[in-house]
Structure formats: C-alpha cells, structure tokens
Design a protein around this motif. Structure first.
Motif, mmCIF file in Angstrom:
data_model
loop_
_atom_site.group_PDB
_atom_site.id
_atom_site.type_symbol
_atom_site.label_atom_id
_atom_site.label_comp_id
_atom_site.label_asym_id
_atom_site.label_seq_id
_atom_site.Cartn_x
_atom_site.Cartn_y
_atom_site.Cartn_z
ATOM 1 N N UNK A 58 30.882 12.878 76.917
ATOM 2 C CA UNK A 58 32.147 13.405 76.421
ATOM 3 C C UNK A 58 33.247 13.096 77.424
ATOM 4 N N UNK A 59 34.376 12.526 76.977
ATOM 5 C CA UNK A 59 35.429 12.156 77.932
ATOM 6 C C UNK A 59 36.039 13.392 78.595
ATOM 7 N N UNK A 60 36.352 13.282 79.883
ATOM 8 C CA UNK A 60 36.998 14.404 80.564
ATOM 9 C C UNK A 60 38.437 14.595 80.078
ATOM 10 N N UNK A 61 39.003 15.723 80.433
ATOM 11 C CA UNK A 61 40.382 16.057 80.057
ATOM 12 C C UNK A 61 41.218 16.180 81.329
ATOM 13 N N UNK A 62 42.320 15.465 81.373
ATOM 14 C CA UNK A 62 43.259 15.561 82.482
ATOM 15 C C UNK A 62 44.348 16.570 82.133
ATOM 16 N N UNK A 63 44.779 17.375 83.110
ATOM 17 C CA UNK A 63 45.901 18.280 82.829
ATOM 18 C C UNK A 63 47.176 17.474 82.557
ATOM 19 N N UNK A 64 47.916 17.882 81.560
ATOM 20 C CA UNK A 64 49.141 17.167 81.211
ATOM 21 C C UNK A 64 50.274 17.543 82.164
ATOM 22 N N UNK A 65 51.073 16.582 82.579
ATOM 23 C CA UNK A 65 52.202 16.884 83.454
ATOM 24 C C UNK A 65 53.271 17.678 82.702
ATOM 25 N N UNK A 86 35.494 2.837 84.384
ATOM 26 C CA UNK A 86 34.717 3.692 83.491
ATOM 27 C C UNK A 86 35.492 3.860 82.196
ATOM 28 N N UNK A 87 34.844 3.499 81.077
ATOM 29 C CA UNK A 87 35.496 3.519 79.766
ATOM 30 C C UNK A 87 34.889 4.636 78.931
ATOM 31 N N UNK A 88 35.625 5.704 78.729
ATOM 32 C CA UNK A 88 35.101 6.853 77.997
ATOM 33 C C UNK A 88 35.601 6.929 76.565
ATOM 34 N N UNK A 89 36.689 6.209 76.275
ATOM 35 C CA UNK A 89 37.222 6.189 74.911
ATOM 36 C C UNK A 89 38.140 4.985 74.765
ATOM 37 N N UNK A 90 38.226 4.431 73.537
ATOM 38 C CA UNK A 90 39.070 3.259 73.315
ATOM 39 C C UNK A 90 40.543 3.611 73.530
ATOM 40 N N UNK A 91 41.237 2.723 74.217
ATOM 41 C CA UNK A 91 42.662 2.882 74.476
ATOM 42 C C UNK A 91 43.428 2.211 73.349
ATOM 43 N N UNK A 92 44.141 2.981 72.510
ATOM 44 C CA UNK A 92 44.711 2.394 71.290
ATOM 45 C C UNK A 92 46.175 1.980 71.439
ATOM 46 N N UNK A 93 46.550 0.966 70.681
ATOM 47 C CA UNK A 93 47.961 0.631 70.518
ATOM 48 C C UNK A 93 48.661 1.771 69.767
ATOM 49 N N UNK A 94 49.965 1.866 69.993
ATOM 50 C CA UNK A 94 50.776 2.778 69.193
ATOM 51 C C UNK A 94 50.637 4.235 69.545
ATOM 52 N N UNK A 95 50.040 4.556 70.699
ATOM 53 C CA UNK A 95 49.874 5.952 71.095
ATOM 54 C C UNK A 95 50.256 6.086 72.577
ATOM 55 N N UNK A 96 51.134 7.037 72.912
ATOM 56 C CA UNK A 96 51.558 7.174 74.315
ATOM 57 C C UNK A 96 50.421 7.670 75.203
#
Length: 813
Positions: free
Chosen positions: A646-653, A749-759
C-alpha cells in the motif's frame, strides 16, 4: 478506443520446431512464408480447398505445403500427425471475404474458417505448451478486416474473422508459456508489407499485449478501454416511450429479464420476449406448492422412482431446473404487467430466422413495428480448450452469432432505433475456459461497428458486461473470479446502467465495458533463470518529443526516458507483475542525436531471481558498433512484484500560508534555469527552496501517444519523472549558479502510477552537495490525497560551470 503503438522491439530467439501456417489463399501467405524462411524458420503450410476449388500457389524453396481435402477434424489431426517435427509456432491467416451486410455477415464458410483456428488450438495445445522449447512458442492469428480491429468497418467488411481475437486472448490466459497475439492488417497494405508486420509481431518482446492492428499507412495500434466520464446532466433523455417495441432474445430469464424489467419501469413500452424454454399451461403435480429447492429435488426423485426411471442426479437437476425456469418466466411476465408494460413471450430457436419471422407476423399487427432489439441470448460450455468439442463451439457460437443474424434477417431494419448487444468482457479480455464464448462476443463487438456504419441514425451499442453477481456464471468460474478479487456487476445496478446506456447522451458509444475486468495473465516463474536479448532501432523520427530535449544544440535522450526504457522492457516480459523498484541506475554513455549516433540497440535482461511473488532482473542497454564490442549506455536492476504494498501518505503542505519562491514555473524554462521544451515542462511552481531542499508543484496535461514515440507512459511515466528531476537542476542553479547533468540514482521505488493531468508535489531533500556534484532524495506525491507515487534515493548530478543550455525557443517544436 484505438491507441497508437510504436514499432515492436524484436526478441532474439533460436528457431526450432515447425512454424505451421494456415493458408488464406492470398499473396499474403506466400510473402509471409518467404519472410519466415528468410529468418530461419522451418515452414509448413496447410492449404484447405475454397469451395470445390483447390488452391495452386508457388511457395519459396524450403516451404513444405500440404493440400488438405476438407476441414474435418480427423483431416486436421491426420495432417498434424504427418509432420516431421513438433509445432513450435502456429500462424493462422484468416481469409478476407467478399462484401457483407448486416443480414449476410454470418457466412457459413467463414464460420468454418473460424472453427479451423479453434480446432487447431485444441490439437496443438500439447506441442505448444511443451516445457522443452528453447525458442518462444507462439499462437498468432491474422485478419485483414480494416486495420483497426473492426472499429473502422467500411460498412461492407466481413466481421466473423474478428472472433479469433477472443480465441487468442483466452489462450493467452490458459497458456501462460505461449506467446498469443492477434493482428489485424489493413487490406490496403501490400502482401510484402503485411508479411513484414506479421513477422515483427511474432518476434515482439512484449508478451502483455494480445492484439494489434496496422492501418493503411502502416501505423500500429491496439484497442483499449478508456474510462468514460459520467454525464453531468441530472436527467438522461432517451428516444424511447410507451409506443416503443423491443424484441428481446433470451429475455424471459436471467440478467436480460432483469434489464427488461427496468426498462418497463422507466418507459412502460412493449416487449416481445424470445427464449428457449417452452411455457407449459400448468406445473407438474409433483412440483405444485413446493418452493424450496431441496423439497423440489426430493419430489422430483420420488416422481422418477414412481415412473420407473432411475433418479440420476442429472435427471433430477433437469426436472427441477425446468420448473424453476417456468416460474421465473411467469414471474417476470407478471412483473412487467404490474409496471404498465405489455409483454409477449414465445419459445423459439433464435438461430431460425423463419421461426422468428413467424412470431413477428403473429404479434406485430398488435404491437406495431419493432423499434428496438436487445440480443441477450447466450449459452456457456466452460472448458479448457483441450476439452472443447465441435459441438461445444457450435452451441455457444451459434446462439450468439447465428441468433443475431437470424434476428437481422427477420426484422425491418429501417424501423430500428435501438440495437443493444449483450457481449462480455470475456471477449474483450479473454477468459479461461471460454474460448468459444469469447470468440462469439468479439463477433458481436465487430457487428456493432458494421451496423452503425450502415444505419447511422440508429443507436447501437455492444455492452461488454462484466460478470454479474446473479448472472450466467458457473460455480467454478465464480470461485476463480472471487479468488482474483474481480468485482461483480451488482444485480440492482446493472439494469440501471443499461437504461443510462440507451440515453441520447450515450448514443455515440458503440462499444462499452460495464462492470469489473477479468483476471490477467501471469508470467511463468517456476522455470530456470533465463537471459533475454531484445533489439530496438532507435531513431529521431520515431520520437518527436526529442525536439524538446536539446543539450548544446543536439537532441539528447533524457536519463529518465532511458530509465523508462529499462523498466518497461522488464514490465512487458512479466505480465501479472508490477514495477516496484529500480536499483543502481547507471549512466555510462548518453545517447546524443548528433548525426553520428547508433541506431541499433540491444537490451539484455538477465534474470537474477524469480518466484510467484517477485522477479529481480539486471538490465543493460548497449549499442552495436559494426564488429567492435558493444557500447554500454545504461544499466539498472529492476524488481517487479505480484502485489505492490500500500503506498504511503505524505502530509500535504499548507499552501495557504506559503508564499511561492517562484509563482510561475514557466519562467524557469525561459531564464536559463531549465532547457526543456513544452513536452517536459511540468514544473508549475517552486513553493520552497533553501539549502536543505525544495518543494515543487508539478502537473502536465499529457502528450499524445504518437508524440511519446517509443517510450509511451504506462507503469512509469518518464515525462513526469523528468519533471521530478528538474528539481535538481533548479536547486543547483540557485545555489551553485550553474548547470548540471544526471549521473546515477541509488534506487527508485514505484508505489503507484504517476498520471498526466493531475497535480503532484515533488519534495527534494539534499543529501550531499560539493563543488562538483550534488545528490538528493526525491518524493512525488498526489497534491490532493498525499498518496506517494514515486520515491528516489540519492539521485545525483555532476555540476558543470561551462555547460550552456539550448533554450526551448531556439529549438523547432
């Protein structure tokens, strides 16, 4: 939709055994044999008669041809028994038939051709799946429909041949050690061009891909399912009202009946329901007032005993099922009546057009002309291909395909406003044990495009249903689907989805998937460790994005794109696994397109370890130098896993309380900090920047698949990871006031695909900085959820005080 594909990379493999080709009677087979013999294949061609004629063709030297007198199963088996060596590769070339229309598409001769491919799959299963091959065994089918997998039908193109895609996709799941591929070629390609494309597909290193197509100019595509955004309109409108009349095959029971019930609730129209079950005037005495299944079975056994028959389980089951079927049909008819709809039920063989015409002649004087068709009739005979019979094929295929043809012949097509075909994801994805069912459903998908071309004012859709929680799924199949965590179509939501699909808002959707997908193929991991060599021709013309990545006046392949090259090469070799980690990424010699660059490259994949959960490989990219030792360019270790953690979660700035250091990231691409053209301009803001690191806000709308060239984004997106690494250049420019170039990366380390069109945010933490180099850890995480997409450790660059960028405006876009 069709998605552009680059030319395939070629797997180096020894040739052994026989390459068996089924002759379509055209110059394509002759040219294909020449192509294969030229590449070291031992080719045997099997030629069947066309009608009463025997084909006479001249084949290249070294090709053995067998003329077969007929398409009987015994004849095929005898031909295989006469071969001098086992078959390692099978290529079925489907004949291109003359023009058809929506009433004549189900030609008996083409069905026989299709069954030929089916039977050869059955008979070749032992040979192709032998574990002694050094080469890669293959099952390849070739059609010449429209070069678009049936989606660009001219309105006259034969469609039954499209069923072979369902066969190959299902075999791909049943035979994990065999390369299975369907290829559709534009008829406008020359025989030589077609043969070259077929040979390229046979050697393609990507075993995750199951179907490809080549259009008239030789561009390559595949067919993919793209998510459809839900309509924003609060109410969906449809051209259906109380005067609408629907003919429904398979409409008395099951999921089709559930959908009819929902249509009745919504529109209160009229239904003519056709089914196999003949309605009786009354239930047998032994079943009256019995509702529980166990009670019915007990009464059925007593009835059989009293009749002098043995109460065999299959006889008991048949009697009980007949009663339950009668009850279900009567209950559905009564329900339709309570909803204000009018319904007629008739028992009829849907493959008999005269029988359907008789029903319509009887009922249409009361109902008016049929304005809509729902073809929901279907039948299963789930077995692995080696256990299938001709009778299984006919039973499953005929009710779907010949049933549709019969209805088309019986109806007044000019009156049809809606045509709904109940297809299945088993056709789109393939499914274990359902080769015949997948073939039939793929024909339905092709028919939808044929009908739409001929009747553009009618709304036609082929619904590729996922498995329903109450549908036509055997207990064994349901158990398997649950084990693979396949989502079922809820029986309450499926009918509502059908109503939505009949809305005007959905009228341009000719083929749609509703519900969950099916299990994917899984790479074989219990075989000995191997090393693969894959060949790629790398050119500037094939990669338009290189025009936006110039260093000192020359296009340069970005290191992140090279990483994608290595990672995706591994990804395509191991279906059922996901990229997880890339270690010890090394750059030996970059690829600069200065006119002297090599074009022929080898990617060497050396297996280090593999299991059902994890695959670890060493990948090297090198170029050929005409007799000299190969030149090394890149190297990395790749780890793939069957299930990512399961991908980790980073705190949002807290960006509300932050003042960006650079509010407009486009400035960086103009002031000399960055040199990247629009294809790589993903940095939108620099939110913080100090001696310890930086925080970037990134986003890129995306590139067309064709513009991405030979490095299309999939499990890893090289264009967005490049935006990540641009943080290194921004930091070095601010604190060293000079440029830098990538050197190495510790790990990714790749935990989830990085998509176009999403910040997304990029967090950069400086690990080390000297006068000559700098290294940092980078993390890319979603700007909305904080989910981590990608992490890198010790991404290092070498610092240069003499390097000058060529700015984007100086480069042709």
């Amino acid at each position: 939709m069709l998605r552009y594909l680059p030319a395939p990379d070629a797997l180096t493999m020894p040739q052994e055994g026989i390459t068996l080709v089924i002759n379509d009677g055209s110059a394509v087979t002759t040219a294909l044999c020449a192509e294969l013999v030229g590449n070291g294949h031992q080719v045997v061609v099997l030629t069947f008669p066309i009608g009463s004629s025997t084909l006479r063709q001249s084949f290249p030297a070294g090709v053995v041809e067998q003329q077969l007198p007929d398409r009987q199963a015994e004849t095929m088996q005898q031909a295989l028994g006469q071969l001098t060596a086992p078959v390692s590769q099978f290529i079925y070339v489907h004949p291109r038939l003359a023009r058809v229309d929506v009433q004549t598409f189900a030609q008996a001769s083409e069905k026989d051709d299709l069954k030929t491919a089916f039977l050869f799959a059955k008979y070749l299963k032992p040979s192709l799946n032998a574990d002694t091959w050094q080469t890669r065994p293959a099952f390849l089918t070739v059609t010449q429909q429209d070069g678009a997998l049936g989606t660009a039908n001219s309105g006259q193109d034969a469609i039954l041949g499209g069923g072979v895609t369902g066969l190959t996709k299902s075999l791909n799941l049943e035979w994990p050690g065999v390369f299975c591929r369907s290829v559709d070629l534009s008829p406008e390609l020359t025989a030589t061009e077609a043969a070259e494309k077929i040979r390229q597909e046979l050697y393609d290193s990507n075993i995750c891909l199951t179907q490809t197509a080549y259009n008239a100019v030789g561009k390559r595509f595949t067919l993919v399912a793209e998510p459809v955004d839900p309509t924003k309109e609060p109410l969906l409108n449809a051209r259906i009202n109380e005067r609408s009349v629907f003919l429904v095959t398979g409409g008395g029971r099951g999921i089709t009946a559930s959908c009819v019930n929902q249509l009745a609730i919504t529109f209160r129209c009229t239904f003519i329901l056709l089914g196999r079950t003949a309605l009786q005037h009354a239930e047998p005495d032994w079943a009256k007032n019995r509702s529980e299944s166990t009670d019915l079975k007990r009464q059925a056994m007593e009835f059989l005993n009293a009749s002098g028959a043995k109460p065999l389980p299959r006889l008991v089951e048949r009697l009980v099922n007949e009663v339950l079927a009668q009850r279900e049909i009567r209950a559905n008819l009564e329900y339709l009546k309570t909803q204000g709809a009018t319904a007629f039920y008739r028992s009829v063989d849907v493959t008999d057009p005269e029988a359907i015409k008789a029903v319509l002649d009887e009922l249409q004087p009361q109902t008016g002309p049929v304005t809509g068709l729902i073809h929901g009739a279907g039948r299963l005979a789930d077995k692995l291909i080696e256990h299938k019979t001709e009778a299984d094929f006919d039973a499953v295929f005929d009710v779907k395909v010949l049933g549709l043809a019969s209805v088309m012949q019986a109806l007044s097509l000019a009156d049809l406003q809606h045509v709904v075909l109940f297809s299945s994801v088993a056709g789109f994805y393939g499914n274990v044990g359902q080769t015949d069912y997948a073939m039939a459903n793929e024909v339905l998908n092709r028919f939808a495009y044929l009908f739409r071309k001929n009747y553009p004012k009618s709304q036609v859709v082929s619904i590729n249903w996922g498995a329903w929680d109450s549908g036509m799924v055997s207990p064994e199949l349901k158990k398997m689907l649950l084990a693979h965590q396949v989502e079922f179509v809820p029986s309450q939501e499926g009918p509502l989805a059908l109503v939505d699909q009949l809305s005007i808002q959905a009228q341009d959707q000719v083929q749609i998937l509703l519900g969950g997908t099916l299990p994917v193929a899984k790479a074989v991991t219990d075989a000995p460790l191997r090393t693969y060599t894959i060949n790629r021709t790398l050119t500037l013309d094939a990669n338009p994005f290189l025009a936006h990545h110039h260093i000192q006046e020359h296009p340069v392949l970005p290191i992140n794109i090279a990483n994608v090259w290595m990672a995706q090469t591994a990804d395509m070799l191991y279906p059922g696994f996901k990229l997880y980690r890339e270690d010890n990424v090394k750059l030996f010699k970059g690829i600069v397109f200065d006119g002297n660059q090599p074009t022929d490259f080898q990617i060497v994949v050396q297996e280090l370890e593999k299991s059902a959960e994890r695959v670890h490989v060493l990948i090297s990219v090198r170029s050929q130098r005409g007799g000299k030792l190969p030149m090394p360019h890149y190297q990395s270790e790749i780890v793939l896993v069957s299930q990512r953690p399961k991908p980790p979660i980073e705190p949002l700035p807290d960006i509300r309380n932050m003042v960006p250091v650079i509010a407009d990231g486009s400035v960086l691409y103009r002031d000399g900090t960055l040199f990247h053209g629009p294809d790589f301009q993903g940095v939108k803001q620099v939110l913080s920047l100090d001696e310890t690191g930086a925080l970037l806000l990134c986003e890129h709308p995306g590139l067309s698949w064709e513009r991405q060239g030979q490095f299309p984004s999939s499990s890893i997106n090289g264009f967005l990871t490049d935006s990540m690494y641009q943080g290194l250049l921004i930091w070095v420019r601010r604190f060293h006031n000079c440029a830098c170039l990538p050197l190495t990366t510790g790990w990714v380390e790749m935990t989830q695909e990085l998509p176009f069109g999403r910040p997304f945010y990029v967090s950069l933490r400086v690990v080390q900085s000297t006068e000559f180099s700098m290294s940092a850890d980078l993390t890319a995480f979603d700007a909305v959820t904080g989910v981590v997409f990608l992490k890198t450790q010790r991404a290092s660059v070498t610092i240069s005080r003499t390097l000058q960028w060529t700015l984007p405006e100086e480069v042709a876009s």
